[in-house]
Design a protein around this motif. Structure first.
Motif, short mmCIF file in Angstrom:
data_model
loop_
_atom_site.label_atom_id
_atom_site.label_comp_id
_atom_site.label_asym_id
_atom_site.label_seq_id
_atom_site.Cartn_x
_atom_site.Cartn_y
_atom_site.Cartn_z
N CYS A 13 1.52 6.57 -2.66
CA CYS A 13 2.79 6.67 -3.36
C CYS A 13 3.69 7.75 -2.77
O CYS A 13 3.21 8.76 -2.25
CB CYS A 13 2.55 6.94 -4.84
N PHE A 14 4.99 7.52 -2.87
CA PHE A 14 6.01 8.42 -2.36
C PHE A 14 7.00 8.72 -3.47
O PHE A 14 7.11 8.01 -4.45
CB PHE A 14 6.80 7.77 -1.21
N ALA A 15 7.76 9.80 -3.28
CA ALA A 15 8.97 10.05 -4.06
C ALA A 15 9.98 10.67 -3.12
O ALA A 15 9.62 11.37 -2.15
CB ALA A 15 8.69 10.96 -5.25
N PHE A 16 11.25 10.43 -3.39
CA PHE A 16 12.31 10.97 -2.55
C PHE A 16 12.65 12.40 -2.99
O PHE A 16 12.75 12.69 -4.19
CB PHE A 16 13.56 10.09 -2.64
N THR A 17 12.80 13.27 -2.00
CA THR A 17 13.13 14.67 -2.26
C THR A 17 14.24 15.11 -1.33
O THR A 17 14.54 14.45 -0.33
CB THR A 17 11.91 15.58 -2.04
N THR A 68 0.82 -1.22 0.00
CA THR A 68 0.00 0.00 0.00
C THR A 68 0.85 1.26 0.00
O THR A 68 0.35 2.34 -0.32
CB THR A 68 -0.93 0.02 1.22
N ASN A 69 2.12 1.13 0.38
CA ASN A 69 3.06 2.26 0.33
C ASN A 69 4.14 1.93 -0.69
O ASN A 69 4.89 0.96 -0.51
CB ASN A 69 3.70 2.49 1.70
N ILE A 70 4.22 2.72 -1.75
CA ILE A 70 5.13 2.43 -2.85
C ILE A 70 5.84 3.71 -3.27
O ILE A 70 5.20 4.73 -3.54
CB ILE A 70 4.37 1.85 -4.06
N SER A 71 7.16 3.65 -3.30
CA SER A 71 7.92 4.79 -3.82
C SER A 71 7.99 4.69 -5.34
O SER A 71 8.38 3.67 -5.90
CB SER A 71 9.34 4.81 -3.24
N LEU A 72 7.62 5.78 -5.99
CA LEU A 72 7.63 5.82 -7.45
C LEU A 72 9.01 6.12 -8.00
O LEU A 72 9.28 5.87 -9.17
CB LEU A 72 6.64 6.88 -7.95
N GLY A 73 9.88 6.69 -7.15
CA GLY A 73 11.22 6.99 -7.62
C GLY A 73 11.87 8.09 -6.82
O GLY A 73 11.37 8.52 -5.78
N THR A 74 12.99 8.55 -7.32
CA THR A 74 13.79 9.57 -6.66
C THR A 74 13.84 10.81 -7.52
O THR A 74 14.10 10.74 -8.73
CB THR A 74 15.22 9.04 -6.42
N LEU A 75 13.60 11.96 -6.89
CA LEU A 75 13.66 13.24 -7.59
C LEU A 75 14.86 14.07 -7.17
O LEU A 75 15.17 15.07 -7.82
CB LEU A 75 12.36 14.02 -7.34
N ASP A 76 15.54 13.67 -6.10
CA ASP A 76 16.69 14.44 -5.61
C ASP A 76 18.00 13.85 -6.12
O ASP A 76 18.85 13.42 -5.36
CB ASP A 76 16.68 14.55 -4.09
N PRO A 90 14.79 21.69 -6.16
CA PRO A 90 14.08 21.31 -7.39
C PRO A 90 13.25 20.03 -7.25
O PRO A 90 12.19 19.90 -7.88
CB PRO A 90 15.22 21.12 -8.41
N SER A 91 13.70 19.11 -6.42
CA SER A 91 12.95 17.88 -6.23
C SER A 91 11.61 18.14 -5.56
O SER A 91 10.61 17.44 -5.85
CB SER A 91 13.77 16.88 -5.40
N GLN A 92 11.56 19.11 -4.67
CA GLN A 92 10.28 19.46 -4.03
C GLN A 92 9.30 20.04 -5.04
O GLN A 92 8.10 19.71 -5.03
CB GLN A 92 10.52 20.47 -2.90
N VAL A 93 9.82 20.91 -5.89
CA VAL A 93 8.98 21.51 -6.92
C VAL A 93 8.42 20.44 -7.85
O VAL A 93 7.24 20.44 -8.21
CB VAL A 93 9.78 22.57 -7.71
N LYS A 94 9.26 19.49 -8.23
CA LYS A 94 8.81 18.39 -9.08
C LYS A 94 7.75 17.56 -8.37
O LYS A 94 6.75 17.15 -8.99
CB LYS A 94 9.99 17.51 -9.47
N LEU A 95 7.97 17.27 -7.10
CA LEU A 95 7.00 16.47 -6.33
C LEU A 95 5.62 17.09 -6.41
O LEU A 95 4.62 16.40 -6.68
CB LEU A 95 7.45 16.37 -4.87
#
Length: 445
Positions: A100-104, A65-73, A119-124
């Motif tokens: 879903c999660f992404a790393f920032t 139920t908790n899935i990281s979609l990828g890394t943005l940082d 920039p990773s926060q803005v993308k998120l």
């Protein structure tokens, strides 16, 4: 000291172990799956957009139920990665990203109060991902060229505030923000006071919890457990506390168990073993080991698909086979070389392969294999039931293997052609029933 006293001490010692076992049997671990990122990072090939689109529904169907979609940082944020394409595709096609999660990375607050989001926060926010693992560093090496401690103190509250103001969480609520201390073990070892100060600050912020890494896999399990216990003392529940342990020195799964016993709520990682280094404490291994101790909460996952899914994902990422001798997940993990090693459902701490979607195979080793193993391997290669192979013949095969070794001959009898030659030398008369059945050890189909 009398035997009675020694026995009382023994019972007390084992009672401590039983108490730990009960904790593991009853825990409902908080897991974040990173099969879309952790495994490709260390793989020979990686994943394309099409791969990721095919993988995500399989992870959900398995039970995550908790899935990281990828890394943005990542470095050079203007040059997009497949992770960006993936999240953009999900957004544009209005795919439900609940859970879903992404790393920032941390945004920076200047001394005058001006805040600049990473920039990773803005993308998120732009990609519509509802939750984040927000990464910081606390060791001197980690902070070098990033920020100093006063800047970190200013920036943490400001960065969390920006996320709350700009990111729409699950079902329109607040985003789940987990602060990941990338160099967590290093930070504890280097400066306990500074690390505890930042933990105390984090406990005051509107976050979901904290995660910490042994990012090189070099700390001993009891050290990881101690650091987790300290972190938990500063981070009372309901704040989540997770760990992520790489396989540097071979401690990773033991370190995860120590972390859970010392107050961690769970881990994040990929389902396969492959990771940014030579591997990590994977979700598949943890789930399997919790099944091993009798944890009924693992029934939320499709356990009969665990081996096939975990190995299949690694084979996709590497365009090659999973290492044969990988514990739990490797081809040889459930290929018996001696029948004594078989695991049974009714024996304490055993995990027969059927519980996680596998089945037993057989591997001929000339020094140790016994008649049941040899018969089982002949059955795989020749297509007859194991009961069709006479005990007299299999015992003669053992004698011949011993004689060959004593004569200086080194032969891989497990290979089908060598096994067939040995069988005939021992007086075996049966022909191959299915010519195409030159079994290569796929236990999961």
């Amino acid at each position: 000291m009398t035997t009675t006293h020694l026995l009382d001490q023994a019972r007390a010692t084992l009672a401590t172990a039983d108490s730990k076992l009960e904790t593991l049997k009853n825990i409902q671990p908080y897991l974040i799956d990173l099969s879309l990122r952790e495994n490709p990072v260390g793989s020979a090939i990686g994943q394309t957009l099409a791969d990721k689109l095919a993988i995500l529904p399989r992870l959900r169907a398995f039970g995550f139920t908790n899935i990281s979609l990828g890394t943005l940082d990542y470095a050079m944020p203007d040059d997009l990665e497949v992770d960006d394409d993936f999240m953009i595709w999900l957004r544009d096609h209005k795919v439900d990203m609940t859970g879903c999660f992404a790393f920032t990375a941390l945004g920076i607050a200047a001394a005058d109060g001006t805040f600049t989001p990473d920039p990773s926060q803005v993308k998120l926010a732009d990609y519509g991902v509802p939750n984040t693992v927000h990464e910081i560093y606390l060791s001197k090496r980690g902070m070098a060229n990033n920020y100093d401690l006063p800047t970190l103190r200013r920036s943490l509250p400001a960065s969390v505030k920006w996320l709350h103001e700009n990111v729409r969480g699950d079902n329109g609520g607040a985003p789940r923000i987990l602060i990941n201390i990338v160099d967590g073990c290093d930070a504890f070892a280097e400066s306990l006071e500074t690390t505890c100060e930042i933990l105390a600050l984090l406990a005051t912020l509107p976050i979901h919890g904290v995660t910490m890494e042994d990012d090189r896999g070099t700390f001993l399990p009891f050290q990881v457990g101690a650091y987790v216990a300290v972190a938990r003392s500063f981070l009372p529940r309901p704040l989540k506390l997770l760990v992520h342990i790489h396989a540097g020195a071979g401690f990773e799964n033991a370190s995860v168990i120590e972390a859970l016993l010392n107050g961690a709520d769970g881990i994040w990682g990929g389902l396969p073993k492959r990771a940014a280094m030579i591997g990590h404490a994977s979700l598949a291994e943890l789930i399997a080991n919790l099944v091993r101790v009798g944890n009924k909460n693992m029934s939320v996952y499709q356990l009969d698909e665990l081996l096939e899914l975990a190995t299949g994902l690694q084979e996709l990422d590497d365009n090659g086979a999973v290492p044969d001798d990988l514990p739990v997940l490797g081809r040889n993990a459930y290929r018996l070389s001696l029948s004594f090693f078989e695991q049974f459902a009714d024996r304490f701490m055993d995990l027969p392969p059927g519980k996680i979607g596998g089945s037993y195979g057989y591997r001929v080793c000339p020094v140790v294999s016994d008649p049941p193993v040899i018969a089982g391997r002949l059955a795989e290669v020749m297509g007859h039931p194991a009961t069709a192979f006479d005990d007299t013949v299999t015992r003669q095969m053992i004698r011949l293997m011993r004689q060959d070794l004593r004569a200086g001959q080194r032969i891989a009898y497990d290979e089908p052609s060598a096994l067939m030659d040995l069988y005939k030398r021992a007086g075996g008369k049966l022909a191959v029933a299915t010519a195409s059945l030159q079994w290569e050890g796929n236990l999961y189909e």
